[in-house]
Enzyme design. Structure first.
Site, PDB file in Angstrom:
ATOM      1  N   CYS A 151       0.815  -1.224   0.000  1.00 34.95           N
ATOM      2  CA  CYS A 151       0.000   0.000   0.000  1.00 34.95           C
ATOM      3  C   CYS A 151       0.845   1.270   0.000  1.00 34.95           C
ATOM      4  O   CYS A 151       0.307   2.368  -0.157  1.00 34.95           O
ATOM      5  CB  CYS A 151      -0.969  -0.012   1.166  1.00 34.95           C
ATOM      6  SG  CYS A 151      -2.060  -1.437   1.135  1.00 34.95           S
ATOM      7  N   HIS A 188      -2.952   7.189   2.680  1.00 31.86           N
ATOM      8  CA  HIS A 188      -3.418   5.881   2.221  1.00 31.86           C
ATOM      9  C   HIS A 188      -4.744   5.591   2.917  1.00 31.86           C
ATOM     10  O   HIS A 188      -4.938   5.890   4.092  1.00 31.86           O
ATOM     11  CB  HIS A 188      -2.383   4.804   2.561  1.00 31.86           C
ATOM     12  CG  HIS A 188      -2.913   3.420   2.359  1.00 31.86           C
ATOM     13  ND1 HIS A 188      -3.539   3.040   1.194  1.00 31.86           N
ATOM     14  CD2 HIS A 188      -2.939   2.336   3.170  1.00 31.86           C
ATOM     15  CE1 HIS A 188      -3.919   1.784   1.298  1.00 31.86           C
ATOM     16  NE2 HIS A 188      -3.582   1.327   2.490  1.00 31.86           N
ATOM     17  N   ASN A 219     -10.204  -0.054   0.671  1.00 31.12           N
ATOM     18  CA  ASN A 219      -8.741  -0.006   0.603  1.00 31.12           C
ATOM     19  C   ASN A 219      -8.295  -0.539  -0.758  1.00 31.12           C
ATOM     20  O   ASN A 219      -8.406  -1.730  -1.029  1.00 31.12           O
ATOM     21  CB  ASN A 219      -8.152  -0.852   1.741  1.00 31.12           C
ATOM     22  CG  ASN A 219      -6.622  -0.843   1.740  1.00 31.12           C
ATOM     23  OD1 ASN A 219      -5.991  -0.406   0.777  1.00 31.12           O
ATOM     24  ND2 ASN A 219      -6.030  -1.338   2.813  1.00 31.12           N
TER      25      ASN A 219
END
Ligand code: COA
Length: 307
Positions: free
Chosen positions: A108, A232, A262
């Site tokens: 990520c 993020h 996500n």
């Protein structure tokens, strides 16, 4: 030396999966998912390549440049279509790029790792680098595992970075990795994503705060100077905890995880796109871009928008 963001683009699948839909097959509920994560719905579908191509094409168009103008493609993905070849050359082919193309896997943190790599490539003679973060996380989710199924989703985002001798958007970087925490979040060959959620949560807050403080100090500014934080998008509570420790009010943070979930290396460009559409990106403003992910990896950058 300067590097400017000259264009951005995104791609998300059409298919929306709501929390209520997940609750039909999993022992979970809209109430639990919203309260514990902030996610209301997510987009599912496509591949790293198909989404990446659309996002990349949109970024080229937004930048007003053509395929021949790109010197390098850095493609961040945790979920390449195949182990080999990398997804980047296939995306480059679809876009008509005639340049070097490679994948970067920093989970990520991937988009920020790719931006850092692009900055280095511009420093060493390349004129324009296309950076794409693209994910097909849903392919590696066990849809009977409520721990992961409520969190992960698909999407892509891209930007074109251009060398500029006079203006610079990227003021500082702070990146890191710690393989001692590798087992906290994994996906084995042929397997599915697995995670120690509570441990990832704690570690994520620490590394975001630490790398953000370092990047701010290197840029010579404080958190008070930031107009925007583009983090993020993993869990609203992680964003809240990190902002609280950095003394940044939540109204300065961009949040899109409520409708995208996500999307790993796509989440920061998806959040940027939302900020720009909502007129939150202004010339001269400072922004903090910050990510964390499996590895563990983390990456923060301080940006001052030149346009
Ligand atoms: N639906 C309903 N209940 C769930 C659930 C779900 N999807 N997942 C867990 N639960 C239950 C647990 O079994 C537990 O029940 P119990 O109290 O009866 O034992 C309870 O909810 C609380 O579980 P817990 O794991 O403590 O919840 P949490 O508040 O820590 O939230 C995460 C779990 C995964 C949302 C959270 O830890 C997280 O977001 N971690 C970081 C993950 C992340 O960001 N990963 C990506 C990194 S890039």
């Amino acid at each position: 030396m300067g590097a400017r963001f000259i264009g951005w683009g995104i791609a998300v699948p059409d298919r929306v999966v709501t929390n209520d839909e997940l609750s039909l097959t999993l022992d979970t509920s809209d109430e639990w998912i919203v309260e514990r994560t902030g996610i209301h719905e997510r987009r599912i579908g496509g591949t790293a390549m198909s989404l990446g191509v659309i996002a990349g094409r949109n970024a080229l168009e937004d930048a007003g440049v053509e395929a021949k103008d790109i010197d390098f493609l850095v493609f961040a993905t945790t979920t390449p279509d195949r182990i080999t070849p990398a997804t980047a050359p296939m995306v480059a082919n679809e876009l008509g790029l005639k340049c070097a193309a490679m994948d970067v896997n920093a989970a990520c943190s991937g988009f920020m790792y790719a931006v850092r790599t692009a900055y280095g490539l511009l420093e060493t003679g390349n004129k324009r680098v296309l950076v794409i973060g693209s994910e097909n996380l849903s392919r590696w989710v066990d849809w009977s595992d409520r721990n992961m199924a409520v969190l992960l989703a698909d999407g892509a985002g891209a930007t074109v970075l251009e060398y500029d001798p006079t203006e610079n958007d990227l003021l500082s970087f702070s990146l890191g990795a710690d393989g001692a925490d590798a087992d906290l979040l994994t996906c084995e060959h042929g397997g599915y994503f697995q995670m120690d959620g509570a441990a990832v949560f704690r570690r994520a807050v620490r590394v975001v705060v630490d790398s953000a403080e370092k990047a701010l100090a290197m840029a010579g500014i404080t958190a008070d100077d930031l107009s925007l934080v583009i983090p993020h998008q993993a869990n609203i509570r992680i964003i809240q905890a990190a902002c609280q420790r950095l003394n940044i009010e939540m109204d300065r943070a961009v949040v899109v995880l409520d409708h995208y979930g996500n999307t790993s290396s796509a989440s920061i460009p998806l959040a940027f796109d939302d900020a720009r559409k909502n007129d939150r990106v202004h010339k001269g403003d400072y922004a903090l871009l910050t990510g964390f992910g499996a590895g563990m990896t983390w990456a923060s950058a301080v940006v001052r928008w030149s346009q």
